[in-house]
Motif scaffolding. Structure first.
Motif, PDB file in Angstrom:
ATOM      1  N   LYS A   4       0.837  -1.207   0.000  1.00 24.28           N
ATOM      2  CA  LYS A   4       0.000   0.000   0.000  1.00 24.28           C
ATOM      3  C   LYS A   4       0.868   1.251   0.000  1.00 24.28           C
ATOM      4  O   LYS A   4       1.856   1.321   0.746  1.00 24.28           O
ATOM      5  CB  LYS A   4      -0.850   0.037   1.278  1.00 24.28           C
ATOM      6  CG  LYS A   4      -2.106  -0.801   1.211  1.00 24.28           C
ATOM      7  CD  LYS A   4      -3.169  -0.015   0.487  1.00 24.28           C
ATOM      8  CE  LYS A   4      -4.564  -0.473   0.871  1.00 24.28           C
ATOM      9  NZ  LYS A   4      -5.557   0.072  -0.069  1.00 24.28           N
ATOM     10  N   LEU A   5       0.473   2.226  -0.788  1.00 26.79           N
ATOM     11  CA  LEU A   5       1.139   3.519  -0.756  1.00 26.79           C
ATOM     12  C   LEU A   5       0.803   4.179   0.585  1.00 26.79           C
ATOM     13  O   LEU A   5      -0.327   4.092   1.064  1.00 26.79           O
ATOM     14  CB  LEU A   5       0.596   4.373  -1.904  1.00 26.79           C
ATOM     15  CG  LEU A   5       1.425   5.567  -2.322  1.00 26.79           C
ATOM     16  CD1 LEU A   5       2.721   5.121  -2.983  1.00 26.79           C
ATOM     17  CD2 LEU A   5       0.635   6.443  -3.275  1.00 26.79           C
ATOM     18  N   LYS A   6       1.776   4.820   1.226  1.00 25.95           N
ATOM     19  CA  LYS A   6       1.471   5.540   2.466  1.00 25.95           C
ATOM     20  C   LYS A   6       0.462   6.650   2.165  1.00 25.95           C
ATOM     21  O   LYS A   6       0.554   7.311   1.120  1.00 25.95           O
ATOM     22  CB  LYS A   6       2.743   6.138   3.062  1.00 25.95           C
ATOM     23  CG  LYS A   6       3.625   5.102   3.738  1.00 25.95           C
ATOM     24  CD  LYS A   6       4.764   5.813   4.440  1.00 25.95           C
ATOM     25  CE  LYS A   6       5.692   4.837   5.087  1.00 25.95           C
ATOM     26  NZ  LYS A   6       6.936   5.494   5.510  1.00 25.95           N
ATOM     27  N   SER A   7      -0.464   6.852   3.089  1.00 25.40           N
ATOM     28  CA  SER A   7      -1.622   7.694   2.787  1.00 25.40           C
ATOM     29  C   SER A   7      -1.258   9.153   2.493  1.00 25.40           C
ATOM     30  O   SER A   7      -1.962   9.837   1.755  1.00 25.40           O
ATOM     31  CB  SER A   7      -2.618   7.636   3.939  1.00 25.40           C
ATOM     32  OG  SER A   7      -1.979   8.087   5.108  1.00 25.40           O
ATOM     33  N   ASN A   8      -0.154   9.638   3.086  1.00 27.03           N
ATOM     34  CA  ASN A   8       0.124  11.072   2.927  1.00 27.03           C
ATOM     35  C   ASN A   8       1.098  11.382   1.792  1.00 27.03           C
ATOM     36  O   ASN A   8       1.540  12.521   1.641  1.00 27.03           O
ATOM     37  CB  ASN A   8       0.661  11.657   4.244  1.00 27.03           C
ATOM     38  CG  ASN A   8       1.856  10.879   4.769  1.00 27.03           C
ATOM     39  OD1 ASN A   8       2.263   9.896   4.170  1.00 27.03           O
ATOM     40  ND2 ASN A   8       2.401  11.326   5.881  1.00 27.03           N
ATOM     41  N   ILE A   9       1.426  10.382   0.970  1.00 24.86           N
ATOM     42  CA  ILE A   9       2.346  10.631  -0.144  1.00 24.86           C
ATOM     43  C   ILE A   9       1.631  11.449  -1.223  1.00 24.86           C
ATOM     44  O   ILE A   9       0.528  11.109  -1.643  1.00 24.86           O
ATOM     45  CB  ILE A   9       2.841   9.295  -0.762  1.00 24.86           C
ATOM     46  CG1 ILE A   9       3.569   8.459   0.285  1.00 24.86           C
ATOM     47  CG2 ILE A   9       3.710   9.547  -2.002  1.00 24.86           C
ATOM     48  CD1 ILE A   9       4.831   9.070   0.824  1.00 24.86           C
ATOM     49  N   ALA A  10       2.301  12.525  -1.634  1.00 28.32           N
ATOM     50  CA  ALA A  10       1.690  13.401  -2.647  1.00 28.32           C
ATOM     51  C   ALA A  10       2.459  13.285  -3.953  1.00 28.32           C
ATOM     52  O   ALA A  10       3.690  13.182  -3.954  1.00 28.32           O
ATOM     53  CB  ALA A  10       1.735  14.848  -2.161  1.00 28.32           C
ATOM     54  N   VAL A  11       1.722  13.264  -5.071  1.00 25.63           N
ATOM     55  CA  VAL A  11       2.381  13.265  -6.382  1.00 25.63           C
ATOM     56  C   VAL A  11       1.732  14.331  -7.260  1.00 25.63           C
ATOM     57  O   VAL A  11       0.506  14.471  -7.299  1.00 25.63           O
ATOM     58  CB  VAL A  11       2.320  11.866  -7.048  1.00 25.63           C
ATOM     59  CG1 VAL A  11       0.906  11.385  -7.250  1.00 25.63           C
ATOM     60  CG2 VAL A  11       3.100  11.848  -8.365  1.00 25.63           C
TER      61      VAL A  11
END
Lengths: 83, 347
Positions: A4-11
């Motif tokens: 799972k991608l960490k929830s707070n990762i922004a792209v």
């Protein structure tokens, strides 16, 4: 999804990835941007793989291999973790 | 509270090892609704802040605290007569002890400060930090204080290389063998004196938090930062605000347990198992304190409000992903300015 991608990762649209927990930033190519966004949208790897195949002209075997390589990379950089 | 305040600020050395004075002044100037007149107090005629007339309204030379608290107080009395100071913001580690001792006498003169209590200041000293961690239930890497180089071989038996060799106030070097420990011991002793601290090196990423405690255990502000560019002196030249609740939690735990009063910077290392270690507490705002201000927490202004007994609500948010990037700038100065501060001690 097992990873799972960490929830707070922004792209961003231009491929700038920011991890607000560490301050680290990375660049990904347009396919990387799509994958990160689909990881947020879909629950399973199979759905992400299907979406990649629908969007890009590529066979499922290659997608699967490359996706897991990419997910491992995300894990190594602590942008994703085991679900 | 008055709408016009005269605030004296030290730490005007805005060099490649910058003091917190100029960023504190920028924070005070940003304070909406309060007109702040800044009085610079300086220990060196070439502190760049002396010549930043857009930020510093008037400056005075003051004697080093090492020349005695009474000498410093005499000079502050003179400055107070001229400027009617409301508040003093000391920003150098090496002067804080003296200002904490002088705080009641300054208060009697009508000058407020917002500093930690003497025991709070003393117990977080680098050479007492390991005991501090044990007292307040905080992870601190094992460390030992040494007063003589002859102690090194015996003390090193408690550590694994690499170890960090630290000065009492400033400087830290990573030593990978006993010879390097000797070399750094001499280097630090020559500059800062004894004791020297040996600390177990922890592999991991370093994080910093600027915070403000109200002296009752409440955290009024806390903003974590990761250095993105570090100078060869180990100073942050660029950094970014973070969203990492574990850093805020540790800060709140520390302030709650110690009932810290005033500004502070804590330095933390997160190891590969995501365990946080407290490696240093600086008893004043850091040189990057303007980053939290720009991110939404004007802690220097809040500290002044608290000193005046104002009710200050704790900050609850800040902008994540806000960067600071320092730059150097050649400020052109007339010789007459340098002459004034050098001869009459005022500018």
């Amino acid at each position: 999804m097992r990873i799972k991608l960490k929830s707070n990762i922004a792209v961003s649209d231009n491929g700038f990835v920011f991890d607000p927990a560490t301050g680290d930033s990375y660049s990904v190519n347009p396919i990387g941007v799509d994958i990160i966004r689909w990881m947020k949208t879909y629950d399973t790897e199979a759905e992400v793989i299907n979406q990649i195949i629908e969007t890009y002209d590529i066979d499922s075997k290659t997608v699967e291999k490359d996706l897991y390589d990419f997910l491992n990379l995300l894990q190594n950089y602590q942008l994703a973790e085991n679900a | 509270m008055k709408k016009q305040l005269t605030i004296a600020v030290s730490g005007l050395n805005n060099t490649d090892n910058p003091g917190p004075g100029i960023p504190v002044i920028r924070a005070l100037k940003d304070w909406k609704g309060i007109d702040v007149r800044i009085i610079g107090i300086s220990y060196d005629h070439l502190e760049p802040g002396l010549y930043m007339h857009d930020l510093v309204d008037k400056s005075y030379s003051v004697p080093f605290p090492s020349e005695g608290a009474d000498n410093l107080l005499l000079r502050l009395e003179y400055i107070h007569e001229q400027e009617q100071l409301d508040f003093i913001f000391p920003n150098f580690d090496a002067e804080l002890f003296t200002f904490i001792k002088l705080a009641p006498r300054l208060e009697a003169m009508g000058i407020k400060t917002y500093l930690p209590e003497l025991e709070q200041f003393e117990e977080r000293q680098k050479y007492r930090l390991y005991e501090y961690g044990e007292k307040y239930g905080l992870n601190v890497p094992k460390s030992t204080t040494i007063h003589s180089i002859s102690e090194v071989p015996e003390v090193l038996k408690q550590f694994e290389f690499p170890v960090v060799v630290k000065g009492k106030f400033y400087d830290a070097y990573i030593a990978y063998n006993q010879e390097q420990v000797y070399s750094y011991f001499h280097k630090i002793q020559a500059k800062w004196g004894l004791p020297i601290i040996l600390q177990q090196f922890v592999y991991g990423n370093e994080y910093n938090v600027t915070a403000l405690g109200d002296g009752k255990g409440n955290t009024i502000g806390a903003v974590p930062m990761r250095k993105k560019f570090i100078t060869d002196k180990g100073k942050a030249w660029a950094g970014v605000t973070l969203d990492e609740p574990a850093l805020i939690d540790m800060t709140k735990k520390l302030i709650s347990a110690s009932k810290w009063r005033g500004g502070m910077e804590i330095e933390l290392i997160k190891d590969k198992n995501n365990k946080l270690f407290l490696v240093e507490i600086n008893p004043r705002f850091p040189a990057w304190v303007y980053l939290p201000v720009a991110a939404g927490q004007n802690m220097p202004a809040a500290a002044v409000k608290l000193a005046f007994g104002e009710n200050v609500n704790a900050f609850t948010t800040y902008d994540v992903g806000k960067l600071f990037v320092r730059y150097s700038f050649d400020n052109i100065v007339d010789l007459s300015d340098f002459q004034k501060i050098s001869t009459i001690g005022e500018l």
